[in-house]
Every structure is written in C-alpha cells, then in structure tokens.
Design an enzyme around this catalytic site. Sequence first.
Site, PDB file in Angstrom:
ATOM      1  N   ASP A 208       0.780  -1.006  -0.020  1.00  0.00           N
ATOM      2  CA  ASP A 208      -0.018   0.216   0.063  1.00  0.00           C
ATOM      3  C   ASP A 208       0.966   1.179   0.118  1.00  0.00           C
ATOM      4  O   ASP A 208       1.764   1.376   0.950  1.00  0.00           O
ATOM      5  CB  ASP A 208      -0.837   0.222   1.181  1.00  0.00           C
ATOM      6  N   HIS A 209       1.135   1.851  -1.321  1.00  0.00           N
ATOM      7  CA  HIS A 209       2.156   2.829  -1.204  1.00  0.00           C
ATOM      8  C   HIS A 209       2.009   4.136  -0.064  1.00  0.00           C
ATOM      9  O   HIS A 209       2.986   4.706   0.107  1.00  0.00           O
ATOM     10  CB  HIS A 209       2.482   3.267  -2.644  1.00  0.00           C
ATOM     11  N   HIS A 271      -5.743   2.547   1.018  1.00  0.00           N
ATOM     12  CA  HIS A 271      -5.162   3.771   1.545  1.00  0.00           C
ATOM     13  C   HIS A 271      -5.742   4.486   2.749  1.00  0.00           C
ATOM     14  O   HIS A 271      -4.843   4.625   3.854  1.00  0.00           O
ATOM     15  CB  HIS A 271      -4.761   4.888   0.282  1.00  0.00           C
TER      16      HIS A 271
HETATM   17  C1  BG6 Z   1      -3.583   4.563  -6.524  1.00  0.00           C
HETATM   18  C2  BG6 Z   1      -4.969   4.557  -7.115  1.00  0.00           C
HETATM   19  O1  BG6 Z   1      -3.492   3.259  -5.480  1.00  0.00           O
HETATM   20  O2  BG6 Z   1      -3.329   5.875  -5.541  1.00  0.00           O
HETATM   21  C3  BG6 Z   1      -4.911   5.754  -8.056  1.00  0.00           C
HETATM   22  O3  BG6 Z   1      -5.287   3.085  -7.719  1.00  0.00           O
HETATM   23  C4  BG6 Z   1      -4.568   6.987  -7.249  1.00  0.00           C
HETATM   24  O4  BG6 Z   1      -6.407   5.808  -8.445  1.00  0.00           O
HETATM   25  C5  BG6 Z   1      -3.407   6.793  -6.619  1.00  0.00           C
HETATM   26  O5  BG6 Z   1      -4.574   7.954  -8.437  1.00  0.00           O
HETATM   27  C6  BG6 Z   1      -2.952   8.127  -5.731  1.00  0.00           C
HETATM   28  O6  BG6 Z   1      -2.024   7.915  -5.331  1.00  0.00           O
HETATM   29  P1  BG6 Z   1      -1.214   9.392  -4.886  1.00  0.00           P
HETATM   30  O7  BG6 Z   1       0.238   8.872  -4.195  1.00  0.00           O
HETATM   31  O8  BG6 Z   1      -1.059  10.070  -5.926  1.00  0.00           O
HETATM   32  O9  BG6 Z   1      -2.033  10.122  -3.738  1.00  0.00           O
END
Ligand code: BG6
Length: 516
Positions: A208-209, A271
């Site tokens: 989960d980045h 997230h």
């Molecule tokens: C991803 C989603 O996990 O996270 C995308 O699949 C989204 O739809 C992205 O745009 C958002 O990541 P961040 O780091 O730009 O907030």
Amino acid sequence: MIAAPTVDGEAINPLRAGLPPSDRIEEPCSIVFFGASGDLFKRMLLPAVYSMRLNGTLPTDFALVGFARTTYDDDGFREYCRAQLDAFMPDDKKPEGSVWDDFARRIRYIAADFKDTADFVKLKNLLARNDEEFGTGGNHLFYLATPPPVFPEVVRHLKNAGLDARDDGAGWTRIVVEKPFGIDLESAQALQREIEKVFPEAAVYRIDHYLGKEPVQDIIALRFANTIFEPIWNRNYVQNIQITAAESIGVEERGGYYDHAGALRDMIQNHVINLLALVAMEPPVSSHADDIRNEKSKVLSAISPAAYDEVADISARGQYGPGVIDGQPVKGYRQEDAVAPDSNTETFAAVRFCIDNWRWSGVPFCLRSGKRLARKVSEIVVTFKPIPHRFYGASTDDIEPNLLVIKIQPDEGIAMRFEAKVPGPKDHVRSVYMDFNYGTGFGVVSPPAYERLIGDAIRGDQTLFTRWDAVERAWQLVTPILDVWTSSKDFSFPNYAAGSQGPPSAVKLFPDWRQL
Ligand code: BG6
Ligand code: NDP
C-alpha cells in the site's frame, strides 16, 4: 563567526545532523517484476530501483528480471528500461555513464505467456545464473505487478517450478503483491487461499504505497515519540477526525480498470483505512512489524460494518461531470475513455465510521476520497473539542476549535491551529498556525514511497505492508456499502463538477470538511 559543524574534518549540513549516513541494504538479491512491460513498472517501480542505485541504498550484488508477455530479448528490454528512465527520471538522474552500464548489465528479461510452467522453470534457471554471475545469494523477491486476475496464476506456477517460499540459510523467497488485493471480500479471501498454499504470511508483502510516504510513517512518531499529543488523543478532547485523499486528476488512461473499481475500492478500502488505523490504534508494545500490525488490526475490529439500512446514513457517493481544473475545461467521468456512458461508478466516496472502544467511543471518523476535486491533497485533520468556558475575546470573535493537521501531500508537514490574541489594546483573538515542513525541517527531500517499500521488502521488514487480517477487515467494512451502491443506481450522477469540493451529499454526511 561560528564555525560550521564538522565530522572527521568534513563540513556537515546542520539540518541533516542525526540522520543516518547511509542506508545501503547489505542483502544481495534478484528482483523479478511480473508485469515489467506495464504502466506501473515504467512509471514507478523501475525509477524507484534505479534511484536506489543512484543514492546507494540498493545492494551491490543485485539483479533485475523483467517478466511479461511482450517480446524482448535482454538487450531490447535494457533499451526499453533506458527509454523509460529517460522519460520518468528527473534531469539529474538520467541513465548514463558507468552507473547505468553496471545497472543495465544486471537486467534480464523473460517473455512469457504466464500460463505455462515451462516459462517459470526458465525463470528458475535464470535466477540460478544470476546467483552465480552477480552474487545474488539465492535471495529472490517476486513483485506481482500484473493485473490482479493474473496473481493466482503466477503464484501457482511459481510453486510448480519449485520457486515457492523458502528461508533456509541458502537464500529467501518473498512475494510483493500489488493492490488491489481482491475486488471484494470473497475474491480477496480466494486470493489469500491461493497465496497461503505457497507463501507463509512472513513471506507476503501486500503493498500500500501510502504506508511508504514519510508523513504517514511519521504518524507513529508523532503520537508515540512525544509526550504532548497522546494524553489528549481520545474522546475526551477530540471532536472528530477527518481523513482526505483528494485528487485533481481524473481516471487518465485507467478508465477500464477504474470503471469496475470506483473510489471506495480504489482508495478507501486500502490507503484511507490504513491511515485511519494508524491514527486511531493503541500504542504498540514495540516498533516490531507484528506489534504495530496487531494494533492496526485490533482497532479495525472495533469498527462494526454497517447494516444495509444504515448505509445511506454513513456514506455519500459522487461522480464528476464536466468542469474546470487549473483554468482548463475537462470532461466528465462518463465521457472518459473506456468508461460506460451511463456508468454508475463512484469517483467520490465518503464514509463516517465509529470506533467502539474506550478511547474513541462517540468520535466520528470521516473519510473521503475522490477524483477531479478542487486540488490534490491528502491529509488527516484532528479537530479538538471547543473550550469549556469562554472569558477571553470579544463576544463577536469566533473562537475556532484547535486543529492538528497531518499534511501527507503535497506540502509534507504538520500544522497546529490555535487561537492567539490579536496585538493591540482590545481582547480580540484569532486563529493562527504553527507549521512544520519536512523539507525545511530536515533539509532533504523525502524518498518516493516505492523506494522505501522495495527497500523494506529486500530487508525483510514487513512493518509498512498490510497483513492479511487487516486487509480482510477493511473489505468487511466496505462490503455493505459496496453492496448497496452496486445494487442501487444513483440517478443524481454526475453530481459534482470537476474542480469542485465534491457532491452536496458529502456535506450532509459531515458539514465540517476542510476546504480543499
Ligand atoms: C492508487 C490508485 O492506488 O493511488 C490511483 O489506484 C490513485 O487511482 C493513486 O490515483 C493516488 O496515489 P497518490 O500517491 O498520488 O496519492
Ligand atoms: P498494465 O496493464 O499497464 O500492465 C500489465 C502488465 O502485466 C503488463 O506487463 C502485461 O504484459 C502483464 N500481463 C500479464 N498477463 C496479463 C494479462 N492476462 N492481461 C494483461 N496484462 C498482463 O497494468 P499496470 O502496470 O497499470 O498495473 C499493474 C498492477 O499494479 C495492477 O495490479 C494494478 O492494480 C497495480 N497498480 C497500478 C497503478 C498504476 O498507477 N498503474 C497504481 C497502483 C496499483 P504485456 O503488456 O507484456 O502483455
């Protein structure tokens, strides 16, 4: 004049004092990227690995294997990688010189159809060659970056080829699984059953980045490395907590995926619920991965999934129509590529959860996420209760509640809003902010999330990866909402203009959202 601080005669940047000098990972390894011809690999994963090479964190004995259906030979894939790095790395990190040459010779590729164990046997032989030629020590990190339906297939073939989990002193095998982990509770459980036949939980890294973002990791430090916050971090002092993950972009090229996902699955289930768990959990007994993950799971289990007839009261959904972003007209969701012209998919989701435990009973946790909103911002806002008695300030002053804002992006930091007396003879008060920013506070740019997470997977640290029990609980929490939303069309869609604050129903759910 005050002399600049030095270490061993070398001048050091005082803002960097206390930071570790080098985070080089000592463990050698091969990383195999399944789906190496895809979008995520070229935009995020490859740049993260190359940047780790440039900043010295990648192990010296390292190899990268691309595995996808597109036909390349090793040299062709190296050229492909170089072109992607040229496109996606900043000017001062372009692939060139001896660093690139050494990196490139460690890249190899297997063109495979994913359905044939023979291709995975080829992979096994290639990994053995890497161990010999590059000293990768029998350590193999498998990164699943294919479309999710392909995950179980890859896992099965890894086992058939004898590449299943091991940690036998002659090397380890670990698997990183991209999101989404399933598309609903049932499919997530089915995927888990497939994975656990081959890999024990200790070898599974569900990514989960958001957990790799510095301000998200700092939630634990803010709460548990300070004395001043924890005593008031509860129902006695907190009025509500809101968590926002808003984007100004639309679905871009991912309409085909997104139209089957929607905001609740794409962002809230993973997230945003992870952020909720970190902000609401009890203090872990140590910083050990499982001590932290135990607390995250425990707090999620204190939230009850809504009954179907409660869904309308605790949630709001929206879909963007045409509007204006950064002064430019943009199309509505139903006009995006690969989206059904009568799509019922939500591009905005908001949910109000209650945590039924001693700490949080009665405190609303309001979560929202959406695309094509007024601006990109991810933040957690803790709103404290109003003062109990007012004797200061003119009666016309608005005394605002104190706020603590954890700013995840774009301006990483922490801000505290409090009331201060306006200078002058009158007793007026007004809100002011104390603002901490990571950039100025530490004098370094935070590493991108994928760098941290890939590094942790090589190190064998699961702290920032989601354990199965938390994934399953998150699906249980969103399932009633998904069921109701899927079975009932929202005839108000599109119900917010691109570039706006979201649908009016979100304000009905929770009137105190911070302005985007
Ligand atoms: C991803 C989603 O996990 O996270 C995308 O699949 C989204 O739809 C992205 O745009 C958002 O990541 P961040 O780091 O730009 O907030
Ligand atoms: P892409 O469609 O761009 O790439 C898919 C990759 O998987 C390609 O290398 C493709 O090979 C390979 N593949 C293997 N089998 C199949 C198959 N049956 N159908 C289609 N492709 C196949 O996907 P993304 O890179 O966007 O996403 C990869 C994973 O990462 C997904 O799980 C996604 O949910 C996740 N993710 C992606 C994000 C993003 O921003 N792109 C963000 C967060 C998560 P080939 O092209 O050679 O045929």
